[in-house]
Design a protein around this motif. Structure first.
Motif, PDB file in Angstrom:
ATOM      1  N   PRO A 113       0.900  -1.200   0.036  1.00 58.79           N
ATOM      2  CA  PRO A 113       0.145   0.268   0.069  1.00 58.79           C
ATOM      3  C   PRO A 113       0.917   1.268   0.129  1.00 58.79           C
ATOM      4  N   VAL A 114       0.602   2.433  -0.595  1.00 53.82           N
ATOM      5  CA  VAL A 114       1.424   3.617  -0.797  1.00 53.82           C
ATOM      6  C   VAL A 114       0.127   4.675  -0.666  1.00 53.82           C
ATOM      7  N   VAL A 115       0.430   5.676   0.408  1.00 61.60           N
ATOM      8  CA  VAL A 115      -0.001   6.762   0.650  1.00 61.60           C
ATOM      9  C   VAL A 115       0.635   7.804   0.228  1.00 61.60           C
ATOM     10  N   LEU A 116       0.072   8.737  -0.676  1.00 66.63           N
ATOM     11  CA  LEU A 116       0.485  10.191  -1.371  1.00 66.63           C
ATOM     12  C   LEU A 116       0.378  11.084  -0.552  1.00 66.63           C
ATOM     13  N   LEU A 117       1.606  11.859   0.025  1.00 69.10           N
ATOM     14  CA  LEU A 117       1.712  13.006   0.601  1.00 69.10           C
ATOM     15  C   LEU A 117       2.078  14.154  -0.266  1.00 69.10           C
ATOM     16  N   ALA A 118       1.328  15.216  -0.234  1.00 71.66           N
ATOM     17  CA  ALA A 118       1.957  16.363  -0.979  1.00 71.66           C
ATOM     18  C   ALA A 118       2.169  17.379   0.161  1.00 71.66           C
ATOM     19  N   ASN A 119       3.724  17.640   0.503  1.00 77.47           N
ATOM     20  CA  ASN A 119       4.105  18.326   1.485  1.00 77.47           C
ATOM     21  C   ASN A 119       4.321  19.743   0.864  1.00 77.47           C
ATOM     22  N   LYS A 120       4.546  20.465   2.038  1.00 78.38           N
ATOM     23  CA  LYS A 120       4.881  21.888   1.914  1.00 78.38           C
ATOM     24  C   LYS A 120       3.377  22.681   1.058  1.00 78.38           C
ATOM     25  N   ALA A 121       2.279  22.246   1.737  1.00 79.57           N
ATOM     26  CA  ALA A 121       1.004  22.822   1.296  1.00 79.57           C
ATOM     27  C   ALA A 121       0.312  23.651   2.178  1.00 79.57           C
TER      28      ALA A 121
END
Length: 533
Positions: A113-121
């Protein structure tokens, strides 16, 4: 029960910042430049009530040659294989880059399983980048700010949704591992030595100096004994350390020495025991850690026996404060002599943890003082009386003696060296504190005279003063009437006035029926008021 999570992504997207936040400490080095992290680092952390084993990785580079970036990519791929859940991080300010798409294609091939993180948001400028994350094929991106701690609740919800379907490992920390720090100058072979000990390419190695930047811990088991090896960055002389990143690496190495139990000083055979090595060994002794010398690249030595004897003599002469520390010569590249290192480490750890009985210590103290009495200072001899061990790790002793503050340093060194020889504690840092027994007559003692002017003895009171005090304290008591009659004396010239129409009587003549009383207060039995027989 901990969930093993790997944080991956391209360089400089904030992986180490999120790693430090979830761990709760500044373990990983963080800098604005890309490519700071090179090895994969493990640490325990949590988010909410979810226990985690976090893996910080190097930035993903799309190279497959023999360069340093290719070796860093191999470390990242090993972390992905070891993890149960993958946190794929992108930079929301820059949006999705071609390298992100290549890496996403690699992750989709993994059955994890992969969780996509959008950092510096944290700003509005990142909204477009968050929207681009939908095209990577991992569902809706989780908008976070690892530096400011925003979006942690959404991250927790996403991780819990995947953790329910995974088998979480049980962590058993019943027996604590032996913590061993590997230190030395750059390019001395520290990472190669760790890889040889554990039998796998766990750490990034190569001919370049200064590859290791973080202090990387590796859990291992040797003959049923748990061991935690900590590989550290090379430490150069302080005058040569100019860059901020290298200063952070040196501080991380010093912190690893502080938390270690045994420190292995790795030295190159070509310049072993130079100034920097001596300073590092002295730092280990001041921190109170067990020390083991390790000379690498020994397969290139033409005369091993003569050179080894010379090194033993140099260690005894240049570092007398850790006299007898074990010295192991080996070759981490070929494996020659590596089997002698771990027994030397475990023996140094056992010596570092030794406790000596108080009775044996005092028997030894009597013999040591008889063999070499302490010198006389200012014409008065110092007398050691009693000795005890207050703690171990490192062995710490307290000696009670008269005139403790005047005991010379050379006599303390004699006692420490004699302790090492008598109780078989070679190479262990030792602490000896000399104290004086409490003097009850000294200032502040239990029998010391109180401060202030001396008081004189009270003057003796006269009989009249005593009678007056007794009358004032209890004038109405019947027992004091007789004393009042005795103590109250009339003037000698006074005469009682005669009654009218009668003859004056003498004041000394007693009344009829009254008993006569003497001056001392006794009642006369044969007075004129009583008829004689």
């Amino acid at each position: 029960m901990a969930l093993k999570v790997a944080i991956v992504g391209r360089p400089n997207v904030g992986k180490s910042t999120l790693f430090n936040r979830l761990v709760g400490k500044r373990l990983a080095l963080v800098d604005d430049r890309p490519g700071v992290t090179r090895d994969r680092r493990y640490a325990d952390g949590h988010i909410g009530d979810l226990e985690l084993t976090l893996i910080d990785t190097a930035g993903y580079e799309d190279v497959t040659d023999e360069s340093l970036e290719a070796r860093m990519r191999a470390q990242t791929e090993a972390a992905i294989e070891d993890a149960q859940l993958i946190l794929f991080m992108v930079d929301a300010r820059e949006g999705v880059t071609p390298l992100d798409r290549i890496f996403a294609e690699q992750l989709r091939r993994q059955d994890k399983p992969v969780v996509l993180l959008a950092n510096k948001a944290e700003s509005r400028a990142a909204e477009a980048g968050v929207g681009e994350g939908h095209g990577l094929g991992f569902g809706e991106p989780v908008s976070i700010s690892a530096e400011h701690g925003e979006g942690m609740a959404d991250l927790y919800a996403a991780m819990v949704a995947h953790a329910d379907s995974l088998e979480v490992e049980d962590s058993d920390d019943a027996d604590k591992p032996v913590r061993v720090a590997i230190i030395g100058r750059p390019n001395a072979g520290k990472s190669t030595l760790v890889n040889r000990l554990i039998g796998e390419d766990r750490l990034l190695t190569g001919p370049e100096a200064g590859i290791t930047r973080d202090s990387i811990s590796v859990d291992w088991e040797f003959d049923g004994r748990r061991v935690r090896l900590v590989d550290t960055a090379g430490m150069r002389r302080k005058a040569r350390v100019q860059e901020k990143l290298e200063k952070l690496s040196v501080a991380d190495t010093i912190r690893a020495i502080t938390f270690a139990e045994v420190v292995v000083l790795v030295m190159d055979r070509d310049n072993a025991f130079d100034t920097q090595d001596l300073q590092l060994a002295d730092l280990v002794e001041r921190e109170g850690r067990a020390l083991v010398y390790c000379v690498t690249k020994w397969d290139m030595e033409p005369e091993p026996q003569a050179r080894l004897s010379q090194m033993h003599e140099t260690a005894e002469r240049m570092l007398p404060q850790v006299r007898g520390a074990p010295l192991v010569a080996l070759s981490a590249l070929t494996g020659r002599g590596v089997e002698r290192l771990m027994p030397a480490i475990l023996k140094a750890h056992a010596t570092w943890s030794v406790k000596v009985k108080t009775r044996d210590l005092n028997d030894w103290l009597a013999m040591a003082v008889q063999r070499h009495p302490p010198p006389a200072v200012d014409g008065r001899r110092i007398k050691p009386k009693y000795m005890a061990q207050t703690k171990a790790r490192p062995p710490t002793f307290v000696l009670f003696s008269s005139r403790a503050s005047q005991m010379p340093d050379h006599y303390r060194r004699y006692l420490i060296n004699s302790l090492r020889e008598s109780f078989d504690m070679p190479g262990t840092p030792m602490r000896l504190t000399v104290k004086s027994g409490a003097n009850p007559y000294a200032e502040g003692g239990e029998r010391a005279r109180p401060k202030g002017p001396a008081k004189s003895a009270p003057r003796r009171k006269t009989r009249a003063q005593m009678a007056a005090e007794a009358k004032a304290s209890a004038p109405g008591l019947p027992g004091n009437r007789l004393k009042d009659a005795v103590g109250t004396k009339k003037p000698s010239g006074a005469r009682k006035a005669a009654p009218a129409g009668g003859k004056a009587k003498s004041s000394s003549a007693p009344r009829a029926g009254a008993r006569s009383v003497s001056r001392s207060g006794r009642i006369r039995t044969g007075g004129p008021g009583k008829p004689k027989r």
